[in-house]
Motif scaffolding. Structure first.
Motif, short mmCIF file in Angstrom:
data_model
loop_
_atom_site.label_atom_id
_atom_site.label_comp_id
_atom_site.label_asym_id
_atom_site.label_seq_id
_atom_site.Cartn_x
_atom_site.Cartn_y
_atom_site.Cartn_z
N GLN A 138 0.83 -1.32 -0.10
CA GLN A 138 0.01 -0.01 -0.02
C GLN A 138 0.89 1.31 0.12
OE1 GLN A 138 -3.22 -0.05 -0.23
NE2 GLN A 138 -3.58 -2.02 -0.19
N ALA A 139 0.90 1.83 -1.14
CA ALA A 139 1.89 3.18 -1.43
C ALA A 139 1.47 4.21 -0.30
CB ALA A 139 1.89 3.57 -2.42
N GLY A 140 2.38 5.07 0.07
CA GLY A 140 1.98 6.10 0.75
C GLY A 140 2.97 6.42 1.95
N ILE A 141 2.24 7.40 2.78
CA ILE A 141 3.21 7.59 4.11
C ILE A 141 2.27 7.35 5.30
CG2 ILE A 141 4.79 9.06 3.19
CD1 ILE A 141 3.20 11.17 4.40
N SER A 142 2.74 6.99 6.53
CA SER A 142 1.82 6.62 7.67
C SER A 142 2.72 7.12 8.98
CB SER A 142 1.25 5.49 7.89
OG SER A 142 0.56 5.22 8.99
N LEU A 143 2.19 7.73 9.98
CA LEU A 143 2.62 7.72 11.35
C LEU A 143 1.65 6.68 11.82
CD1 LEU A 143 4.36 8.90 13.77
CD2 LEU A 143 2.41 10.53 13.95
N THR A 146 2.02 0.77 17.54
CA THR A 146 1.90 -0.79 17.58
C THR A 146 1.27 -0.95 18.60
OG1 THR A 146 3.97 -0.97 18.91
CG2 THR A 146 4.41 -1.05 16.67
N ALA A 147 0.80 -2.61 18.82
CA ALA A 147 0.22 -3.01 19.95
C ALA A 147 0.86 -2.57 21.26
CB ALA A 147 -0.07 -4.42 19.99
N ALA A 148 2.03 -2.23 21.35
CA ALA A 148 2.70 -1.86 22.61
C ALA A 148 2.44 -0.14 22.66
CB ALA A 148 4.11 -2.35 22.67
N GLU A 149 1.85 0.05 21.76
CA GLU A 149 1.87 1.82 21.68
C GLU A 149 3.28 2.61 21.61
OE1 GLU A 149 -1.17 2.79 21.35
OE2 GLU A 149 -1.83 0.86 21.93
N LYS A 150 4.15 2.00 20.90
CA LYS A 150 5.28 2.39 20.36
C LYS A 150 4.84 2.86 18.89
CE LYS A 150 8.11 -0.70 22.84
NZ LYS A 150 8.60 -0.11 23.74
N LEU A 151 5.81 4.09 18.44
CA LEU A 151 5.59 4.72 17.17
C LEU A 151 6.47 4.43 16.30
CD1 LEU A 151 4.57 8.39 18.52
CD2 LEU A 151 3.19 6.65 18.26
N ARG A 152 6.16 4.59 14.88
CA ARG A 152 7.18 4.42 14.03
C ARG A 152 6.51 5.30 12.79
NH1 ARG A 152 7.68 -1.85 13.00
NH2 ARG A 152 9.75 -1.16 12.95
N GLY A 153 7.25 5.63 11.73
CA GLY A 153 7.30 6.27 10.49
C GLY A 153 7.36 5.20 9.34
N VAL A 154 6.53 5.28 8.43
CA VAL A 154 6.45 4.35 7.38
C VAL A 154 6.23 4.99 6.01
CG1 VAL A 154 5.44 2.26 6.20
CG2 VAL A 154 5.41 2.57 8.92
N GLY A 155 6.98 4.61 5.34
CA GLY A 155 6.88 5.14 3.72
C GLY A 155 7.14 4.25 2.80
N SER A 156 5.99 4.00 1.80
CA SER A 156 5.99 2.80 0.86
C SER A 156 5.94 3.45 -0.43
CB SER A 156 5.10 1.94 1.24
OG SER A 156 4.84 0.81 0.19
N SER A 157 6.56 2.87 -1.66
CA SER A 157 6.20 3.11 -3.07
C SER A 157 5.34 1.94 -3.56
CB SER A 157 7.55 3.00 -3.65
OG SER A 157 7.78 1.77 -3.92
N GLY A 158 4.80 1.18 -2.88
CA GLY A 158 3.90 -0.03 -3.36
C GLY A 158 4.64 -1.15 -3.63
N SER A 159 6.02 -1.03 -3.91
CA SER A 159 6.66 -2.05 -4.19
C SER A 159 8.04 -2.12 -3.16
CB SER A 159 7.45 -1.98 -5.70
OG SER A 159 8.02 -1.05 -5.86
N ALA A 160 8.43 -1.09 -2.69
CA ALA A 160 9.45 -0.96 -1.57
C ALA A 160 8.80 -0.33 -0.41
CB ALA A 160 10.59 -0.55 -2.00
N GLN A 161 9.21 -0.69 0.85
CA GLN A 161 8.67 -0.12 1.96
C GLN A 161 9.93 0.23 2.94
OE1 GLN A 161 4.82 -0.12 3.79
NE2 GLN A 161 5.70 -1.61 5.41
N LYS A 162 10.06 1.41 3.67
CA LYS A 162 11.04 1.97 4.49
C LYS A 162 10.08 2.18 5.63
CE LYS A 162 14.13 1.69 1.14
NZ LYS A 162 15.10 0.50 1.21
#
Length: 265
Positions: A138-143, A146-162
């Motif tokens: 799923q392409a795009g970005i997200s803040l 997790t279940a433990a309420e820790k945070l992370r940033g996510v960015g995806s092109s739809g074929s690669a995700q960082k």
């Protein structure tokens, strides 16, 4: 004209003295949502049950967020932080835009600030962004958290995700705090600042992949699944730029003054 999306007095072109000196780079603000206006303006439309069906974009770009399904509409709660109102979300409630390209940043920079709190949830939850789910496909970005309420940033092109490293702390017991999701050059990062002194920053080399995704949403991923449980007070989303230190400090000054906080990010 204080109508939703209209040229009211609280958009950058018409803002008064209370915001003029505190909000930098107004021309780069793509979206700006707040539970309490800085001057006289209506922040949202609500249905007969108090559910928000349209949230006003104060950037002047008319990127309003909407929710057509009554059961999926968040509500407004008064006096949640510094005597100010906030938008209250359950895990099944969210608001999203109607333009897939409104926050397309491609391979460029962006800078998003959010003032909010979290209560305990389960699974991977979307806080804001343009992804439809946590899936790498799923392409795009997200803040997200997790279940433990820790945070992370996510960015995806739809074929690669960082994906940034998880924060060391969990955030369901921090009260209202500020998180920043941003990109500059080929680095994507998330940082936080809390009233108990917690300050964190996590980043990842992203290879300059294209982050164009779907509609911008708050409270969940933009397909409506896996939402947070918590209160969102304000969101400022800059497109095409990551603010330099003086401008970032002006944003934090604005937030700290408005919500009686003392945070640095």
């Amino acid at each position: 004209n204080n109508a939703i999306g209209g040229a009211g007095i609280d958009i950058p072109a018409y803002k008064g003295q209370s915001t003029r000196s505190n909000v930098p780079r107004a021309k780069d603000l793509s979206m700006w949502f707040m539970a309490v206006p800085n001057e006289r303006a209506r922040v949202c439309d609500v249905d007969n049950a108090g559910g928000i069906n349209r949230l006003r974009d104060f950037s002047g770009n008319r990127n309003n967020l909407v929710q057509a399904t009554a059961a999926s509409r968040p509500t407004v709660k008064q006096s949640t932080t510094a005597g100010r109102a906030s938008f209250v979300f359950t895990t099944a409630q969210w608001l999203g835009g109607d333009d897939d390209a409104a926050f397309d940043t491609g391979t460029g920079a962006f800078d998003i600030y959010i003032v909010f709190n979290l209560t305990a949830g389960s699974g991977n939850q979307g806080i804001l962004g343009t992804k439809a789910s946590v899936s790498a496909g799923q392409a795009g970005i997200s803040l997200m958290c997790t279940a433990a309420e820790k945070l992370r940033g996510v960015g995806s092109s739809g074929s690669a995700q960082k994906v940034t490293a998880l924060t060391a702390n969990n955030y369901d017991d921090k009260g209202f705090f500020v998180a920043r999701l941003s990109r500059t050059g080929t680095t994507t990062g998330v940082s936080t600042s809390c009233t108990d002194g917690t300050i964190e920053a996590k980043s990842v080399a992203d290879g300059g992949i294209n982050y164009n995704g779907g509609v911008f949403a708050i409270g969940a991923f933009n397909a409506g699944g896996a939402g947070i449980a918590g209160n969102i007070v304000e969101v400022m989303a800059y497109k095409g730029v990551r603010l330099n230190v003086p401008d970032k400090d002006k944003v934090m000054h604005y937030i700290n003054t408005k919500y009686n906080l003392a945070l640095s990010i």
